[in-house]
Scaffold this motif. Structure first.
Motif, PDB file in Angstrom:
ATOM      1  N   ASP A   1     -66.990 -16.528  16.817  1.00 58.63           N
ATOM      2  CA  ASP A   1     -65.835 -15.877  16.226  1.00 58.63           C
ATOM      3  C   ASP A   1     -66.122 -14.387  16.351  1.00 58.63           C
ATOM      4  OD1 ASP A   1     -67.593 -15.258  14.072  1.00 58.63           O
ATOM      5  OD2 ASP A   1     -66.808 -16.870  12.819  1.00 58.63           O
ATOM      6  N   LEU A   2     -65.427 -13.549  15.636  1.00 59.22           N
ATOM      7  CA  LEU A   2     -65.612 -12.107  15.800  1.00 59.22           C
ATOM      8  C   LEU A   2     -66.971 -11.611  15.308  1.00 59.22           C
ATOM      9  CD1 LEU A   2     -62.071 -10.769  14.848  1.00 59.22           C
ATOM     10  CD2 LEU A   2     -63.048 -11.133  17.134  1.00 59.22           C
ATOM     11  N   GLU A   3     -67.613 -12.379  14.429  1.00 63.64           N
ATOM     12  CA  GLU A   3     -68.865 -11.909  13.828  1.00 63.64           C
ATOM     13  C   GLU A   3     -70.095 -12.732  14.170  1.00 63.64           C
ATOM     14  OE1 GLU A   3     -68.209 -11.623   9.639  1.00 63.64           O
ATOM     15  OE2 GLU A   3     -66.565 -10.198   9.864  1.00 63.64           O
TER      16      GLU A   3
ATOM     17  N   THR B   1     -69.207  -5.357  20.390  1.00 62.60           N
ATOM     18  CA  THR B   1     -68.056  -5.827  21.153  1.00 62.60           C
ATOM     19  C   THR B   1     -68.206  -5.524  22.639  1.00 62.60           C
ATOM     20  OG1 THR B   1     -66.685  -5.478  19.215  1.00 62.60           O
ATOM     21  CG2 THR B   1     -65.540  -5.658  21.312  1.00 62.60           C
TER      22      THR B   1
ATOM     23  N   PRO C   1     -66.818 -10.964  21.524  1.00 63.60           N
ATOM     24  CA  PRO C   1     -65.365 -10.788  21.553  1.00 63.60           C
ATOM     25  C   PRO C   1     -64.899  -9.574  20.756  1.00 63.60           C
ATOM     26  CG  PRO C   1     -65.934 -12.438  19.934  1.00 63.60           C
ATOM     27  CD  PRO C   1     -67.223 -12.044  20.623  1.00 63.60           C
ATOM     28  N   ASP C   2     -63.668  -9.145  21.087  1.00 65.40           N
ATOM     29  CA  ASP C   2     -63.024  -8.100  20.300  1.00 65.40           C
ATOM     30  C   ASP C   2     -61.862  -8.725  19.528  1.00 65.40           C
ATOM     31  OD1 ASP C   2     -60.950  -8.481  22.124  1.00 65.40           O
ATOM     32  OD2 ASP C   2     -61.240  -6.563  23.130  1.00 65.40           O
ATOM     33  N   THR C   3     -61.157  -7.936  18.751  1.00 62.93           N
ATOM     34  CA  THR C   3     -60.079  -8.462  17.913  1.00 62.93           C
ATOM     35  C   THR C   3     -58.910  -8.998  18.730  1.00 62.93           C
ATOM     36  OG1 THR C   3     -59.188  -6.238  17.685  1.00 62.93           O
ATOM     37  CG2 THR C   3     -60.649  -7.016  15.929  1.00 62.93           C
TER      38      THR C   3
ATOM     39  N   PHE D   1     -59.314 -10.908  21.428  1.00 58.77           N
ATOM     40  CA  PHE D   1     -59.780 -12.073  22.178  1.00 58.77           C
ATOM     41  C   PHE D   1     -58.845 -13.267  22.006  1.00 58.77           C
ATOM     42  CE2 PHE D   1     -62.077 -16.052  22.598  1.00 58.77           C
ATOM     43  CZ  PHE D   1     -62.647 -15.911  23.856  1.00 58.77           C
TER      44      PHE D   1
END
Length: 176
Positions: free
Chosen positions: A48-50, A134, A165-167, A169
């Motif tokens: 996921d993003l984190e 990122t 990934p970035d926001t 994605f």
């Protein structure tokens, strides 16, 4: 985002994850020895993003395999980072291998790092613990070790690779 609990909680939990199916080495069944060898069946990974998430399935329950072996995630990107879970299946260590320290692991404190060994072995690794941001690459091998010696490595010839990934994605990669 899977639940890190050592079991496959739902059919959908790892749906959409990348996967690598372990194929036994040629001749492996013909050259068995009396010593019990480990056996990995599959590796699944996602993010996921984190966090980076990794699931490892064995030919036996992973908590049993860990009774005599260690499992490591050895990162090529970021270079020198190794994540290991040992025989007690309760202690997870994030270590950085630095040539100045003669390849001795240096433990890092990283909140949010989790690993649970049950039927499967599941890892949750915050990207910040790896020191990646990122769009930076992440590449790793999964190793099975006995007494500090690697007895299995998967994939054999090329690491599992992804990009943090970035926001955007999800919106760039989502399809109906």
């Amino acid at each position: 985002t899977p639940e890190i609990d050592g079991v496959v909680s739902s059919y959908f939990e790892w749906m959409g994850a990348g996967s690598f199916e372990v194929v036994p080495a040629a001749g492996a069944t013909m050259h068995q020895v009396s010593v019990r060898e480990p056996g990995l069946r599959a590796i699944e990974f996602g993010f996921d993003l984190e966090h980076l998430y990794v699931r490892i399935d064995g030919t036996q329950p992973m908590h049993e395999l860990l009774a005599g072996f260690d499992v490591t995630l050895k990162f090529l990107h970021p270079a020198g980072v190794t994540l290991a879970i040992g025989a007690d299946a309760h202690t997870v260590q994030l270590a950085v291998v630095d040539g100045d320290y003669k390849d001795r692991p240096l433990p890092l404190d990283c909140s949010g790092l989790r690993a649970v060994a049950g039927r499967v072995l599941e890892f949750q690794i915050p990207f910040r613990c790896l020191g990646v941001a990122t769009h930076e690459p992440v590449a790793f091998f999964v190793g099975v070790n006995r007494g500090g010696n690697e007895v299995e490595r998967h994939p054999r010839h090329r690491p599992i690779e992804l990009e943090v990934p970035d926001t955007d994605f999800i919106s760039k990669n989502w399809t109906a």
